[in-house]
Design a protein around this motif. Structure first.
Motif, short mmCIF file in Angstrom:
data_model
loop_
_atom_site.label_atom_id
_atom_site.label_comp_id
_atom_site.label_asym_id
_atom_site.label_seq_id
_atom_site.Cartn_x
_atom_site.Cartn_y
_atom_site.Cartn_z
N LYS A 255 29.74 -17.13 -14.42
CA LYS A 255 28.60 -18.09 -14.89
C LYS A 255 27.05 -17.64 -14.88
O LYS A 255 26.39 -17.68 -15.63
N GLY A 256 27.17 -16.98 -13.47
CA GLY A 256 25.57 -16.39 -13.20
C GLY A 256 25.34 -15.24 -14.52
O GLY A 256 24.27 -15.11 -14.89
N LYS A 257 26.38 -14.47 -14.75
CA LYS A 257 26.22 -13.30 -15.75
C LYS A 257 25.81 -13.94 -17.05
O LYS A 257 24.98 -13.36 -17.84
N TRP A 258 26.50 -15.25 -17.58
CA TRP A 258 26.31 -15.75 -18.77
C TRP A 258 24.89 -16.17 -18.69
O TRP A 258 24.12 -15.83 -19.79
N ILE A 259 24.39 -16.94 -17.77
CA ILE A 259 22.87 -17.52 -17.60
C ILE A 259 22.27 -16.53 -17.93
O ILE A 259 21.19 -16.30 -18.45
N SER A 260 22.29 -15.17 -17.07
CA SER A 260 21.22 -14.06 -17.17
C SER A 260 21.21 -13.40 -18.40
O SER A 260 20.03 -13.02 -18.79
N ARG A 261 22.29 -13.39 -19.10
CA ARG A 261 22.29 -12.89 -20.51
C ARG A 261 21.43 -13.87 -21.70
O ARG A 261 20.98 -13.37 -22.55
N THR A 262 21.62 -15.11 -21.31
CA THR A 262 21.55 -15.89 -22.35
C THR A 262 19.89 -16.90 -22.14
O THR A 262 19.55 -17.43 -23.09
N GLY A 263 19.59 -16.82 -20.83
CA GLY A 263 18.37 -17.90 -20.74
C GLY A 263 17.31 -16.84 -20.14
O GLY A 263 17.25 -15.77 -20.06
N ASN A 264 16.37 -17.28 -19.54
CA ASN A 264 15.31 -16.92 -19.18
C ASN A 264 15.09 -16.73 -17.41
O ASN A 264 14.19 -16.46 -16.91
N LYS A 265 16.45 -16.79 -16.87
CA LYS A 265 16.35 -16.92 -15.43
C LYS A 265 17.72 -15.89 -15.32
O LYS A 265 18.67 -15.93 -15.99
N LYS A 266 17.64 -15.16 -14.00
CA LYS A 266 18.65 -14.21 -13.70
C LYS A 266 19.35 -14.71 -12.35
O LYS A 266 18.62 -14.89 -11.35
N ILE A 267 20.63 -15.09 -12.33
CA ILE A 267 21.32 -15.26 -10.98
C ILE A 267 22.66 -14.21 -10.99
O ILE A 267 23.34 -14.16 -12.05
N GLY A 268 22.83 -13.59 -9.77
CA GLY A 268 23.96 -12.54 -9.73
C GLY A 268 24.14 -12.33 -8.29
O GLY A 268 23.36 -12.38 -7.63
N LEU A 269 25.42 -11.48 -8.24
CA LEU A 269 25.58 -11.01 -6.86
C LEU A 269 24.95 -9.83 -6.80
O LEU A 269 24.58 -8.69 -7.64
N MET A 270 24.61 -9.51 -5.45
CA MET A 270 23.58 -8.19 -5.02
C MET A 270 24.80 -7.08 -5.18
O MET A 270 26.04 -7.26 -4.79
N LYS A 271 24.20 -5.86 -5.65
CA LYS A 271 24.85 -4.82 -5.65
C LYS A 271 25.06 -4.13 -4.48
O LYS A 271 24.56 -4.55 -3.34
N THR A 272 26.14 -3.17 -4.27
CA THR A 272 26.70 -2.63 -2.91
C THR A 272 25.39 -2.00 -2.33
O THR A 272 24.55 -1.31 -2.90
N VAL A 273 25.31 -2.11 -0.71
CA VAL A 273 24.28 -1.63 -0.20
C VAL A 273 24.59 -0.03 -0.05
O VAL A 273 25.65 0.51 -0.12
N HIS A 274 23.45 0.72 -0.50
CA HIS A 274 23.85 2.31 -0.42
C HIS A 274 22.69 2.72 0.77
O HIS A 274 21.70 2.61 0.61
#
Length: 326
Positions: A255-274
């Motif tokens: 759902k976070g990915k869908w919201i991020s693509r279609t709205g003006n807010k972004k919600i997602g999981l953090m990428k792997t720490v490097h």
């Protein structure tokens, strides 16, 4: 040498303190005599194979090989590989083994040169061991995933834990206004490390106060996408660095990915720490200038690593849990 190992998945009962062969450094590695290490949630997740998908890589029924734990460590250089140029025997260092198979809960560990830095001169080994994974996660989650900018109004959910305490301090060092969310008993702690405002989650739901933030850094992952949307400003970003269960994981992922693509807010999981030298040295500067200070809850000897992880699993640690090795 002595090390904590396990040969099957399960509770802390599977952990054993055993005599194992001391490692030899590869050409780009440093052999570190470990003085202190830190427990992280990733330790008990590896131990329990949680999430279950971890078994696809590590072994379905049981680990493919005897497995060790411990990502963070601090100690003294014992030997170096033939291509190591930045360290010499006797140097005091800190760093991590997350990307090279763990193994910090041991008397000796081999660590890639790029995953180490000289220990901040004002920190003990225990304090230095508290830093790498949590502080790197905070730094990269805030800057790389959250696009943190000076002057922003941000919120840290889970501000009193190991990751949260570093997140509050790093965000303040970069010049933001920080609101920390924690329980009643940790309000003073979160204020003491620099939070401008604090919210007691046992009394107030930060997603229903009407206040909105440029960035939410969620170290807990206990809120739905719908909840988080209410607390974000237009063009705001929410980065989730942890999750409480698979339902939340799927909600944020899909759902976070869908919201991020279609709205003006972004919600997602953090990428792997490097881990990289640049970020470690940046953290070292912040530590030596005392712009960030490790918060340590408890210390355990290596022989009581199971007790340390059992305590960490309860989710009530105030800052970091340290394993004293030497």
């Amino acid at each position: 040498m002595k090390a904590i190992v396990f040969t099957e998945y399960g509770s802390t009962d599977v952990l054993q303190l055993k005599e194992v062969e001391q490692p030899e450094p590869e050409e780009n590695e440093v052999l570190v005599k470990v003085y202190a290490a830190a427990a992280n949630p990733l330790d008990w997740r590896f131990m329990r194979a949680n999430p279950f998908l971890a078994r696809l890589e590590n072994g379905l029924q049981k680990p493919k090989k005897t497995t060790r734990l411990g990502a963070d460590l601090a100690g003294r250089v014992e030997a170096i590989g033939s291509k190591v140029t930045h360290f010499k025997p006797g140097d005091e260092v800190f760093g991590e083994k997350f990307e090279t198979g763990l193994g910090g809960f041991a008397e000796y560990a081999c660590v890639p040169e790029e995953a180490l830095a000289l220990k901040p001169r004002n920190l003990s080994f225990e304090e230095a061991a508290a830093v790498p994974i949590a502080a790197l996660t905070a730094l990269q989650g805030l800057q790389n995933d959250g696009n943190l900018q000076s002057g922003q109004n941000i919120l840290i959910n889970g501000a009193s834990g190991g990751l949260g305490t570093f997140s509050v301090q790093i965000a303040k060092a970069i010049g933001t206004k920080v609101t920390g969310v924690c329980s009643t008993r940790n309000l003073d702690l979160v204020r003491s490390i620099g939070a401008d405002d604090v919210i007691d989650y046992t009394k107030t739901d930060f997603t229903n106060t009407g206040k909105k933030y440029d960035l939410i850094f969620d170290t807990v992952g206990n809120r739905s996408v719908s909840d988080l949307l209410r607390a974000l400003k237009p063009n705001g970003i929410c980065t989730v660095a942890g999750f409480t269960n698979m339902t939340r994981f799927v909600d944020i992922s899909l759902k976070g990915k869908w919201i991020s693509r279609t709205g003006n807010k972004k919600i997602g999981l953090m990428k792997t720490v490097h881990t990289n030298k640049k970020d470690l040295l940046f953290l070292k500067e912040l530590l030596e200038s005392e712009k960030i200070v490790p918060v340590i809850d408890r210390h355990y000897p290596l022989s009581q690593t199971a007790e340390a992880i059992r305590y960490l699993e309860k989710g009530r640690a105030r800052g970091k849990v340290i394993i004293t090795v030497a």
